[in-house]
Write a protein that holds these residues in place. Structure first.
Motif, PDB file in Angstrom:
ATOM      1  N   LEU A  79       0.836  -1.198   0.000  1.00 42.49           N
ATOM      2  CA  LEU A  79       0.000   0.000   0.000  1.00 42.49           C
ATOM      3  C   LEU A  79       0.872   1.248   0.000  1.00 42.49           C
ATOM      4  O   LEU A  79       0.613   2.197  -0.750  1.00 42.49           O
ATOM      5  N   MET A  80       1.911   1.257   0.813  1.00 45.34           N
ATOM      6  CA  MET A  80       2.812   2.416   0.849  1.00 45.34           C
ATOM      7  C   MET A  80       3.481   2.619  -0.505  1.00 45.34           C
ATOM      8  O   MET A  80       3.618   3.752  -0.969  1.00 45.34           O
ATOM      9  N   GLU A  81       3.905   1.544  -1.145  1.00 44.42           N
ATOM     10  CA  GLU A  81       4.524   1.652  -2.480  1.00 44.42           C
ATOM     11  C   GLU A  81       3.553   2.269  -3.473  1.00 44.42           C
ATOM     12  O   GLU A  81       3.927   3.145  -4.259  1.00 44.42           O
ATOM     13  N   ILE A  82       2.313   1.820  -3.452  1.00 43.78           N
ATOM     14  CA  ILE A  82       1.313   2.333  -4.388  1.00 43.78           C
ATOM     15  C   ILE A  82       1.063   3.822  -4.135  1.00 43.78           C
ATOM     16  O   ILE A  82       1.065   4.634  -5.055  1.00 43.78           O
ATOM     17  N   LEU A  83       0.878   4.190  -2.868  1.00 40.42           N
ATOM     18  CA  LEU A  83       0.576   5.584  -2.550  1.00 40.42           C
ATOM     19  C   LEU A  83       1.772   6.497  -2.809  1.00 40.42           C
ATOM     20  O   LEU A  83       1.606   7.627  -3.261  1.00 40.42           O
ATOM     21  N   GLU A  84       2.973   6.016  -2.526  1.00 40.44           N
ATOM     22  CA  GLU A  84       4.166   6.831  -2.751  1.00 40.44           C
ATOM     23  C   GLU A  84       4.462   7.020  -4.228  1.00 40.44           C
ATOM     24  O   GLU A  84       5.095   7.997  -4.615  1.00 40.44           O
ATOM     25  N   SER A  85       4.016   6.097  -5.072  1.00 39.89           N
ATOM     26  CA  SER A  85       4.266   6.225  -6.508  1.00 39.89           C
ATOM     27  C   SER A  85       3.381   7.290  -7.143  1.00 39.89           C
ATOM     28  O   SER A  85       3.619   7.697  -8.268  1.00 39.89           O
ATOM     29  N   GLN A  86       2.376   7.739  -6.426  1.00 41.56           N
ATOM     30  CA  GLN A  86       1.429   8.747  -6.895  1.00 41.56           C
ATOM     31  C   GLN A  86       0.919   8.432  -8.301  1.00 41.56           C
ATOM     32  O   GLN A  86       1.136   9.191  -9.247  1.00 41.56           O
ATOM     33  N   PRO A  87       0.244   7.294  -8.446  1.00 39.63           N
ATOM     34  CA  PRO A  87      -0.235   6.918  -9.778  1.00 39.63           C
ATOM     35  C   PRO A  87      -1.266   7.901 -10.310  1.00 39.63           C
ATOM     36  O   PRO A  87      -1.970   8.558  -9.562  1.00 39.63           O
ATOM     37  N   ASP A  88      -1.343   7.966 -11.601  1.00 39.77           N
ATOM     38  CA  ASP A  88      -2.315   8.784 -12.305  1.00 39.77           C
ATOM     39  C   ASP A  88      -3.712   8.281 -11.938  1.00 39.77           C
ATOM     40  O   ASP A  88      -3.962   7.075 -11.945  1.00 39.77           O
ATOM     41  N   PRO A  89      -4.647   9.189 -11.638  1.00 41.47           N
ATOM     42  CA  PRO A  89      -6.010   8.744 -11.307  1.00 41.47           C
ATOM     43  C   PRO A  89      -6.637   7.861 -12.380  1.00 41.47           C
ATOM     44  O   PRO A  89      -7.449   7.000 -12.075  1.00 41.47           O
ATOM     45  N   GLU A  90      -6.242   8.051 -13.625  1.00 41.75           N
ATOM     46  CA  GLU A  90      -6.762   7.203 -14.696  1.00 41.75           C
ATOM     47  C   GLU A  90      -6.241   5.776 -14.581  1.00 41.75           C
ATOM     48  O   GLU A  90      -6.771   4.863 -15.182  1.00 41.75           O
ATOM     49  N   TYR A  91      -5.166   5.588 -13.808  1.00 40.88           N
ATOM     50  CA  TYR A  91      -4.566   4.268 -13.622  1.00 40.88           C
ATOM     51  C   TYR A  91      -5.166   3.551 -12.403  1.00 40.88           C
ATOM     52  O   TYR A  91      -4.824   2.431 -12.109  1.00 40.88           O
ATOM     53  N   GLY A  92      -6.107   4.164 -11.734  1.00 38.11           N
ATOM     54  CA  GLY A  92      -6.656   3.611 -10.496  1.00 38.11           C
ATOM     55  C   GLY A  92      -7.191   2.203 -10.616  1.00 38.11           C
ATOM     56  O   GLY A  92      -6.932   1.355  -9.770  1.00 38.11           O
ATOM     57  N   THR A 138      -8.803   2.448   0.853  1.00 44.44           N
ATOM     58  CA  THR A 138      -8.088   3.697   1.132  1.00 44.44           C
ATOM     59  C   THR A 138      -7.182   4.076  -0.036  1.00 44.44           C
ATOM     60  O   THR A 138      -7.160   5.223  -0.474  1.00 44.44           O
ATOM     61  N   GLY A 139      -6.433   3.097  -0.537  1.00 47.43           N
ATOM     62  CA  GLY A 139      -5.537   3.362  -1.656  1.00 47.43           C
ATOM     63  C   GLY A 139      -6.284   3.814  -2.894  1.00 47.43           C
ATOM     64  O   GLY A 139      -5.884   4.772  -3.564  1.00 47.43           O
ATOM     65  N   CYS A 140      -7.389   3.135  -3.206  1.00 44.12           N
ATOM     66  CA  CYS A 140      -8.173   3.505  -4.391  1.00 44.12           C
ATOM     67  C   CYS A 140      -8.797   4.885  -4.234  1.00 44.12           C
ATOM     68  O   CYS A 140      -8.809   5.679  -5.187  1.00 44.12           O
ATOM     69  N   LEU A 141      -9.324   5.188  -3.067  1.00 41.16           N
ATOM     70  CA  LEU A 141      -9.905   6.513  -2.840  1.00 41.16           C
ATOM     71  C   LEU A 141      -8.834   7.592  -2.952  1.00 41.16           C
ATOM     72  O   LEU A 141      -9.081   8.674  -3.491  1.00 41.16           O
ATOM     73  N   GLU A 142      -7.645   7.285  -2.463  1.00 37.11           N
ATOM     74  CA  GLU A 142      -6.526   8.223  -2.555  1.00 37.11           C
ATOM     75  C   GLU A 142      -6.147   8.455  -4.019  1.00 37.11           C
ATOM     76  O   GLU A 142      -5.891   9.581  -4.436  1.00 37.11           O
ATOM     77  N   ILE A 143      -6.119   7.396  -4.795  1.00 39.42           N
ATOM     78  CA  ILE A 143      -5.720   7.498  -6.201  1.00 39.42           C
ATOM     79  C   ILE A 143      -6.819   8.145  -7.043  1.00 39.42           C
ATOM     80  O   ILE A 143      -6.558   9.049  -7.833  1.00 39.42           O
ATOM     81  N   MET A 144      -8.062   7.679  -6.871  1.00 41.98           N
ATOM     82  CA  MET A 144      -9.133   8.104  -7.772  1.00 41.98           C
ATOM     83  C   MET A 144      -9.969   9.256  -7.247  1.00 41.98           C
ATOM     84  O   MET A 144     -10.815   9.778  -7.966  1.00 41.98           O
ATOM     85  N   GLY A 145      -9.757   9.624  -5.995  1.00 40.03           N
ATOM     86  CA  GLY A 145     -10.515  10.744  -5.445  1.00 40.03           C
ATOM     87  C   GLY A 145     -11.995  10.457  -5.429  1.00 40.03           C
ATOM     88  O   GLY A 145     -12.429   9.331  -5.207  1.00 40.03           O
ATOM     89  N   ASP A 146     -12.772  11.484  -5.712  1.00 38.60           N
ATOM     90  CA  ASP A 146     -14.228  11.332  -5.653  1.00 38.60           C
ATOM     91  C   ASP A 146     -14.837  10.983  -7.009  1.00 38.60           C
ATOM     92  O   ASP A 146     -16.047  11.079  -7.200  1.00 38.60           O
ATOM     93  N   ARG A 147     -14.003  10.540  -7.959  1.00 36.15           N
ATOM     94  CA  ARG A 147     -14.525  10.149  -9.274  1.00 36.15           C
ATOM     95  C   ARG A 147     -15.381   8.893  -9.193  1.00 36.15           C
ATOM     96  O   ARG A 147     -16.224   8.669 -10.057  1.00 36.15           O
ATOM     97  N   VAL A 148     -15.128   8.058  -8.196  1.00 37.01           N
ATOM     98  CA  VAL A 148     -15.931   6.849  -8.014  1.00 37.01           C
ATOM     99  C   VAL A 148     -16.362   6.746  -6.562  1.00 37.01           C
ATOM    100  O   VAL A 148     -15.685   7.232  -5.665  1.00 37.01           O
ATOM    101  N   SER A 149     -17.484   6.095  -6.357  1.00 37.10           N
ATOM    102  CA  SER A 149     -18.012   5.961  -5.000  1.00 37.10           C
ATOM    103  C   SER A 149     -17.319   4.817  -4.262  1.00 37.10           C
ATOM    104  O   SER A 149     -16.768   3.909  -4.891  1.00 37.10           O
ATOM    105  N   PRO A 150     -17.375   4.845  -2.939  1.00 37.38           N
ATOM    106  CA  PRO A 150     -16.828   3.712  -2.168  1.00 37.38           C
ATOM    107  C   PRO A 150     -17.475   2.376  -2.546  1.00 37.38           C
ATOM    108  O   PRO A 150     -16.815   1.344  -2.538  1.00 37.38           O
ATOM    109  N   ASP A 151     -18.762   2.389  -2.900  1.00 36.49           N
ATOM    110  CA  ASP A 151     -19.418   1.148  -3.315  1.00 36.49           C
ATOM    111  C   ASP A 151     -18.828   0.615  -4.614  1.00 36.49           C
ATOM    112  O   ASP A 151     -18.652  -0.594  -4.771  1.00 36.49           O
ATOM    113  N   ILE A 152     -18.521   1.493  -5.543  1.00 36.24           N
ATOM    114  CA  ILE A 152     -17.896   1.079  -6.800  1.00 36.24           C
ATOM    115  C   ILE A 152     -16.515   0.505  -6.514  1.00 36.24           C
ATOM    116  O   ILE A 152     -16.103  -0.493  -7.120  1.00 36.24           O
TER     117      ILE A 152
END
Length: 192
Positions: A79-92, A138-152
């Motif tokens: 998880l730390m590796e993913i978050l530290e890499s700051q992936p593009d939200p389109e890559y979520g 947490t990682g997905c929400l961090e990467i994709m922001g509010d573009r998708v819901s927690p249910d998605i």
């Protein structure tokens, strides 16, 4: 606190403890991936780690506690590796699918299968799986922001896990084709 980093200097007790735990956790994951849950023993893991049986028992009194801690350690690290890499939200979505590949997934899958018939391991895995799902969310929400819901995202976690399990029955080439074909379909459905 200043840590002892001078070559040849005596390490603190906390540093020795952390080093011993890290050796055991790494050896447990490697053993789990190579031999499967039923093929490993705490004695074999201690030997592989280069630590005494007593040290292993001090840190992890049971096989279940050792392998669950090892997978949990890898989850945190990944998880730390993913978050530290700051992936593009389109890559979520791809990052989510990538979370279900490699040694971490292999080790976790071994534990899921073994936990089906091992009550002690099953009980230990419930906490771990909750932590894994929370970390992925947490990682997905961090990467994709509010573009998708927690249910998605929760649905995506389940879908990615299912893809990963079914990939075990495909060749790497057919899996790549399958993923390249279906991931855009899933992304398009989620975007609507």
């Amino acid at each position: 606190m200043i840590q002892n980093t001078v070559p040849g200097a005596t390490r603190t007790q906390a540093q020795r403890t952390a080093a011993t735990r890290a050796k055991l956790l790494d050896a447990a994951v490697d053993s789990l991936v190579e031999q499967g849950y039923s093929g490993i023993s705490t004695q074999g893991i201690a030997k592989r780690a280069g630590v005494s049986r007593g040290a292993q028992l001090h840190h992890f009194p049971t096989k279940e506690s050792l392998v669950v801690a090892a997978v949990e350690h890898l989850v945190d690290k990944r998880l730390m590796e993913i978050l530290e890499s700051q992936p593009d939200p389109e890559y979520g979505f791809e990052a989510l699918f990538d979370a279900f590949t490699g040694p971490l997934f292999d080790a976790a899958l071994e534990l899921w299968v073994a936990a089906r018939t091992d009550p002690a391991l099953h009980a230990a895995m419930i906490q771990l799986e909750r932590k894994v799902s929370d970390a992925l969310r947490t990682g997905c929400l961090e990467i994709m922001g509010d573009r998708v819901s927690p249910d998605i995202i929760d649905l995506g976690i389940e879908l990615a896990r299912g893809f990963a399990v079914s990939a075990l029955m495909r060749t790497p080439e057919s899996d790549r084709e399958f993923r390249e074909r279906l991931l855009p379909v899933w992304k398009a459905l989620v975007s609507k």
